[in-house]
Design an enzyme around this catalytic site. Structure first.
Site, PDB file in Angstrom:
ATOM      1  N   ARG A  49      19.957 -16.031 -64.124  1.00  0.00           N
ATOM      2  CA  ARG A  49      19.539 -17.155 -64.978  1.00  0.00           C
ATOM      3  C   ARG A  49      18.275 -17.864 -64.469  1.00  0.00           C
ATOM      4  O   ARG A  49      17.440 -17.258 -63.830  1.00  0.00           O
ATOM      5  CB  ARG A  49      20.684 -18.152 -65.182  1.00  0.00           C
ATOM      6  CG  ARG A  49      21.985 -17.534 -65.702  1.00  0.00           C
ATOM      7  CD  ARG A  49      21.820 -16.921 -67.069  1.00  0.00           C
ATOM      8  NE  ARG A  49      23.099 -16.685 -67.725  1.00  0.00           N
ATOM      9  CZ  ARG A  49      23.322 -15.688 -68.580  1.00  0.00           C
ATOM     10  NH1 ARG A  49      22.389 -14.810 -68.862  1.00  0.00           N
ATOM     11  NH2 ARG A  49      24.505 -15.563 -69.159  1.00  0.00           N
ATOM     12  N   ASP A 106      27.490  -7.343 -64.139  1.00  0.00           N
ATOM     13  CA  ASP A 106      27.127  -8.040 -65.378  1.00  0.00           C
ATOM     14  C   ASP A 106      27.621  -9.480 -65.332  1.00  0.00           C
ATOM     15  O   ASP A 106      27.922 -10.074 -66.382  1.00  0.00           O
ATOM     16  CB  ASP A 106      27.666  -7.311 -66.618  1.00  0.00           C
ATOM     17  CG  ASP A 106      26.957  -7.772 -67.890  1.00  0.00           C
ATOM     18  OD1 ASP A 106      25.890  -8.419 -67.782  1.00  0.00           O
ATOM     19  OD2 ASP A 106      27.462  -7.493 -68.978  1.00  0.00           O
ATOM     20  N   HIS A 163      23.551  -4.834 -61.629  1.00  0.00           N
ATOM     21  CA  HIS A 163      23.385  -5.499 -62.929  1.00  0.00           C
ATOM     22  C   HIS A 163      23.967  -6.898 -62.828  1.00  0.00           C
ATOM     23  O   HIS A 163      25.187  -7.080 -62.815  1.00  0.00           O
ATOM     24  CB  HIS A 163      24.113  -4.716 -64.024  1.00  0.00           C
ATOM     25  CG  HIS A 163      23.961  -5.303 -65.404  1.00  0.00           C
ATOM     26  ND1 HIS A 163      23.828  -4.523 -66.520  1.00  0.00           N
ATOM     27  CD2 HIS A 163      23.930  -6.586 -65.852  1.00  0.00           C
ATOM     28  CE1 HIS A 163      23.711  -5.298 -67.592  1.00  0.00           C
ATOM     29  NE2 HIS A 163      23.782  -6.566 -67.210  1.00  0.00           N
TER      30      HIS A 163
HETATM   31  C1  NCD Z   1      24.970 -11.137 -70.988  1.00  0.00           C
HETATM   32  C2  NCD Z   1      24.417 -12.537 -70.777  1.00  0.00           C
HETATM   33  O1  NCD Z   1      25.144 -13.502 -70.991  1.00  0.00           O
HETATM   34  O2  NCD Z   1      23.262 -12.672 -70.380  1.00  0.00           O
HETATM   35  N1  NCD Z   1      26.214 -11.198 -71.667  1.00  0.00           N
HETATM   36  C3  NCD Z   1      27.175 -10.263 -71.698  1.00  0.00           C
HETATM   37  O3  NCD Z   1      28.125 -10.423 -72.469  1.00  0.00           O
HETATM   38  N2  NCD Z   1      27.138  -9.203 -70.928  1.00  0.00           N
HETATM   39  C4  NCD Z   1      23.980 -10.329 -71.708  1.00  0.00           C
HETATM   40  C5  NCD Z   1      24.243  -8.877 -71.615  1.00  0.00           C
HETATM   41  O4  NCD Z   1      24.191  -8.307 -70.542  1.00  0.00           O
HETATM   42  O5  NCD Z   1      24.507  -8.271 -72.654  1.00  0.00           O
HETATM   43 ZN    ZN Z   2      24.117  -8.026 -68.630  1.00  0.00          ZN
END
Ligand code: NCD
Ligand code: ZN
Length: 366
Positions: A17, A261, A13
Site C-alpha cells: 500500500r 496476496d 506477492h
Molecule cells: C488485492 C488488493 O486489495 O489490492 N485484492 C485481492 O482480493 N487480492 C488486489 C488483487 O491482488 O487482486
Molecule cells: Zn494481489
C-alpha cells in the site's frame, strides 16, 4: 512441541500500500521472516511508469521503491516492484526499463477485475501487441491475475465454470504457446483447472498460492458471510483446495510457491459492497504451516518439512533468480493470539480474527 528453523522467505506477492499503511505493513512482512517481497503496483495512482522523469501522472517504479525503502524496506535484501500493465505501457519502456535494471516484472490485471484494477488492459490486446515479445526478449517476468473480465454473473461464478477457469482454459494456453520463453507467474491460483494448467505447461510458468486458498473454501466464506475472507479470486470448492494442497505437498515440486496476496483494507465492508483482499501480514508462515498440517503433513518429519521449505523458502527465489536467504527464523507449534493492527489510517483486521478466531496454532519464536 514442533519447531521449524527455516530460511527467511520471499513473499512473492503482497500489497504494501501507501501513505500511513506502508510502514506497519512493511514491518509485518519483516516480522514474519521475509527477506524479500514483491510489492504489487495497484496503488493510487498505479505504478505505471519506470522513471520519475518519464511522461504521465502515474507513479514510477523509482518512486514506489523509494517510498518502500524509506518505510523500512531497506531492511529487506530484495524488493521486487512490478510495473502495472496499462494502455500506456510500450515496448520501448520495456526495453529501456529492463536495461536500466528498474524493470524486472510486469503485472497484468484484468480490467476492473479487482481492487484498483481500473487501468488493466484485456488479455487479447496484450497478446496482439509487441509487449510480450519485448518482455520475453528482455527477461521481464509477467505476473498474471488470471481471471476473465467482463463476464455475466452466471459465467463469473457458477457450478461448472468461473472467471479463473475460463481464463486458464481460453487465454493462458494461447499466451504460453505464442511465447514459450516468457517467464510467467500465475498469481494466487484457486482452482484445479489453473493448477493443472501450471503443472502441464512448460517450466517458465509457475504459480503463487495464498494461505487463504489452502485453508478455506467458499463454504467458509458463506457460512456467516465472513467478509474478511472475501478476496479475488474468490475461494473455491473442496476439490480445488485439494488440488492446491496436492500441488504444494508434492515432493520436489518447483512450480508452486508462497505469495500471500496479503492485502490490507481499513474499510473492508462498505454500504455498497465489500473490498476484496485478505490481510495475513505477520502471520502468513504460521497459516501456511497450519494449511500443510490440514493437508495431512506432519511437519516434525524431515521429508515433510522439506516440502514446506520448498514451497515457502526455496521455489520463489529459485524461479526469480534471487539468492536464497542464508538467515533463518523459527516457527513453533505454540498458539499465538492475534489482534487488530492500528495504523494512521485505521485498523487492519488479520484474516483469522475476521473468521472469528483470535488464536492460531503456530507462532514465530522470538
Ligand atoms: C488485492 C488488493 O486489495 O489490492 N485484492 C485481492 O482480493 N487480492 C488486489 C488483487 O491482488 O487482486
Ligand atoms: Zn494481489
Amino acid at each position: 512441541m514442533t519447531t521449524l528453523t527455516i530460511p527467511k522467505w520471499f513473499d512473492a506477492h503482497t500489497h504494501v500500500r501507501q501513505g500511513g499503511l506502508i510502514e506497519p505493513i512493511v514491518k509485518s512482512q519483516i516480522d514474519m521472516g521475509c527477506y524479500a517481497i514483491l510489492a504489487m503496483p495497484n496503488t493510487k495512482p498505479p505504478v505505471g511508469k519506470v522513471r520519475d522523469a518519464d511522461d504521465g501522472d502515474m507513479w514510477s517504479i523509482e518512486h514506489y521503491r523509494d517510498l518502500i525503502m524509506n518505510a523500512g524496506g531497506d531492511q529487506l535484501s530484495h524488493l521486487v516492484t512490478p510495473l502495472y500493465l496499462t494502455k500506456d505501457t510500450s515496448a520501448k519502456m520495456i526495453v529501456d526499463g529492463a536495461k536500466s535494471g528498474l524493470l524486472t516484472n510486469i503485472k497484468y490485471y484484468p480490467p476492473h477485475g479487482t481492487t484498483n484494477a481500473d487501468f488493466g488492459i484485456p488479455m487479447e490486446e496484450f497478446l496482439k501487441s509487441d509487449l510480450p515479445k519485448a518482455m520475453s526478449d528482455n527477461g521481464v517476468i509477467l505476473n498474471i491475475h488470471g481471471e476473465e473480465h467482463g463476464l455475466k454473473a452466471t459465467s463469473y461464478f457458477d457450478r461448472e465454470t468461473n472467471a479463473e477457469e475460463i481464463f486458464y482454459t481460453e487465454r493462458m494456453p494461447k499466451l504460453v504457446e505464442a511465447f514459450p520463453d516468457l517467464k510467467i507467474v500465475c498469481e494466487h491460483i484457486t482452482t484445479k483447472v489453473a493448477t493443472d494448467f501450471v503443472l502441464n505447461t512448460n517450466d517458465n510458468v509457475s504459480a503463487t498460492i495464498t494461505p487463504q486458498h489452502l485453508l478455506y473454501t467458499v463454504g467458509d466464506l458463506i457460512l456467516g458471510l465472513k467478509y474478511h475472507l472475501f478476496c479475488l479470486p474468490v475461494v473455491k470448492f473442496d476439490a480445488d483446495r485439494q488440488a492446491l494442497r496436492n500441488a504444494v505437498t508434492t515432493p520436489s515440486q518447483t512450480k508452486f510457491f508462497a505469495g500471500t496476496d496479503s492485502a490490507a483494507h481499513t474499510e473492508k465492508c462498505t454500504p455498497c459492497g465489500c473490498a476484496a483482499g485478505c490481510f495475513t501480514g505477520g502471520i502468513a508462515p504460521q497459516l501456511y504451516a497450519q494449511a500443510f498440517e490440514e493437508a495431512g503433513l506432519d511437519l516434525s518429519r524431515v521429508d515433510h518439512e522439506l516440502m514446506f521449505k520448498n514451497f515457502l523458502c526455496h521455489n520463489a527465489p529459485d524461479f526469480y533468480g534471487i539468492e536464497r536467504s542464508s538467515e533463518t527464523f523459527t516457527l513453533s507449534k505454540t498458539p499465538q493470539t492475534i489482534s487488530k493492527i492500528p495504523t494512521a489510517e485505521g485498523e487492519i483486521t488479520p484474516l483469522p480474527l475476521g473468521m472469528g478466531m483470535d488464536t492460531i496454532p503456530w507462532s514465530i519464536a522470538e
